[in-house]
Design a protein around this motif. Structure first.
Motif, mmCIF file in Angstrom:
data_model
loop_
_atom_site.group_PDB
_atom_site.id
_atom_site.type_symbol
_atom_site.label_atom_id
_atom_site.label_comp_id
_atom_site.label_asym_id
_atom_site.label_seq_id
_atom_site.Cartn_x
_atom_site.Cartn_y
_atom_site.Cartn_z
ATOM 1 N N UNK A 1 0.816 -1.222 0.000
ATOM 2 C CA UNK A 1 0.000 0.000 0.000
ATOM 3 C C UNK A 1 0.843 1.264 0.000
ATOM 4 N N UNK A 2 2.036 1.207 0.577
ATOM 5 C CA UNK A 2 2.934 2.363 0.640
ATOM 6 C C UNK A 2 2.237 3.610 1.187
ATOM 7 N N UNK A 3 1.511 3.432 2.273
ATOM 8 C CA UNK A 3 0.879 4.567 2.941
ATOM 9 C C UNK A 3 -0.514 4.905 2.460
ATOM 10 N N UNK A 4 -0.944 4.324 1.351
ATOM 11 C CA UNK A 4 -2.302 4.595 0.859
ATOM 12 C C UNK A 4 -3.305 3.754 1.642
ATOM 13 N N UNK A 5 -4.508 4.294 1.806
ATOM 14 C CA UNK A 5 -5.540 3.608 2.587
ATOM 15 C C UNK A 5 -6.047 2.372 1.847
ATOM 16 N N UNK A 6 -6.202 1.287 2.590
ATOM 17 C CA UNK A 6 -6.616 -0.004 2.041
ATOM 18 C C UNK A 6 -8.031 -0.327 2.513
ATOM 19 N N UNK A 7 -8.875 -0.790 1.587
ATOM 20 C CA UNK A 7 -10.240 -1.192 1.925
ATOM 21 C C UNK A 7 -10.398 -2.703 2.069
ATOM 22 N N UNK A 8 -9.692 -3.477 1.233
ATOM 23 C CA UNK A 8 -9.828 -4.928 1.245
ATOM 24 C C UNK A 8 -8.480 -5.574 0.941
ATOM 25 N N UNK A 9 -8.339 -6.780 1.438
ATOM 26 C CA UNK A 9 -7.188 -7.607 1.096
ATOM 27 C C UNK A 9 -7.697 -9.017 0.829
ATOM 28 N N UNK A 10 -7.208 -9.632 -0.238
ATOM 29 C CA UNK A 10 -7.584 -11.013 -0.556
ATOM 30 C C UNK A 10 -6.373 -11.885 -0.257
ATOM 31 N N UNK A 11 -6.596 -12.904 0.585
ATOM 32 C CA UNK A 11 -5.507 -13.727 1.084
ATOM 33 C C UNK A 11 -5.829 -15.208 0.871
ATOM 34 N N UNK A 12 -4.833 -15.961 0.408
ATOM 35 C CA UNK A 12 -4.936 -17.414 0.344
ATOM 36 C C UNK A 12 -4.263 -17.973 1.585
ATOM 37 N N UNK A 13 -4.979 -18.825 2.301
ATOM 38 C CA UNK A 13 -4.416 -19.460 3.491
ATOM 39 C C UNK A 13 -4.634 -20.964 3.381
#
Length: 130
Positions: free
Chosen positions: A18-30
């Motif tokens: 993100x480098x400081x930008x606001x994040x709304x969602x993250x998609x993660x494989x677990x």
């Protein structure tokens, strides 16, 4: 709760991208061996991400199955349950492969409503001078 360690790893990867930008969602494989669910990881992530660029972000979790190989009958199968038995013979003498990965697939940034000098919003490269 091991979810906090996983949430910290996700947050670290999200912040790097993100480098400081606001994040709304993250998609993660677990992997299934990590034994996490989306509600559990989101609860831990909400507590860990407070005050960061990912505060309030939602984690979409994709659980990746573990490969089971039965030593008794040779059957192979994919399973989301790391404590599964062989679907062919019911055996419990199983080798397991995979299912322990944690991969940040993608992040979704919040769209900036106003960026001085950039009428298009926040679509530029943050590393490149304006």
């Amino acid at each position: 709760m091991h979810e906090f360690g996983i949430a910290e790893a996700i947050l670290s990867a999200v912040e790097k991208r993100a480098r400081g930008r606001r994040v709304e969602r993250a998609r993660v494989q677990a992997g299934a061996m990590l034994r996490v669910t989306e509600p559990m990881i989101n609860q831990a992530f909400a507590m860990i991400a407070g005050g960061s660029a990912a505060e309030g972000a939602h984690v979409d979790l994709v659980v990746v199955p573990v490969q089971l190989i039965c030593r008794s009958c040779g059957q192979t199968a994919a399973s989301l349950d790391p404590y599964a038995t062989c679907p062919e013979c019911g055996g419990v003498d199983l080798d397991m492969e995979g299912g322990d990965d944690l991969v940040l697939e993608s992040i979704q940034m919040a769209e900036a409503t106003h960026v001085p000098g950039n009428p298009g919003g926040d679509r530029g490269n943050p590393d490149r001078p304006a």
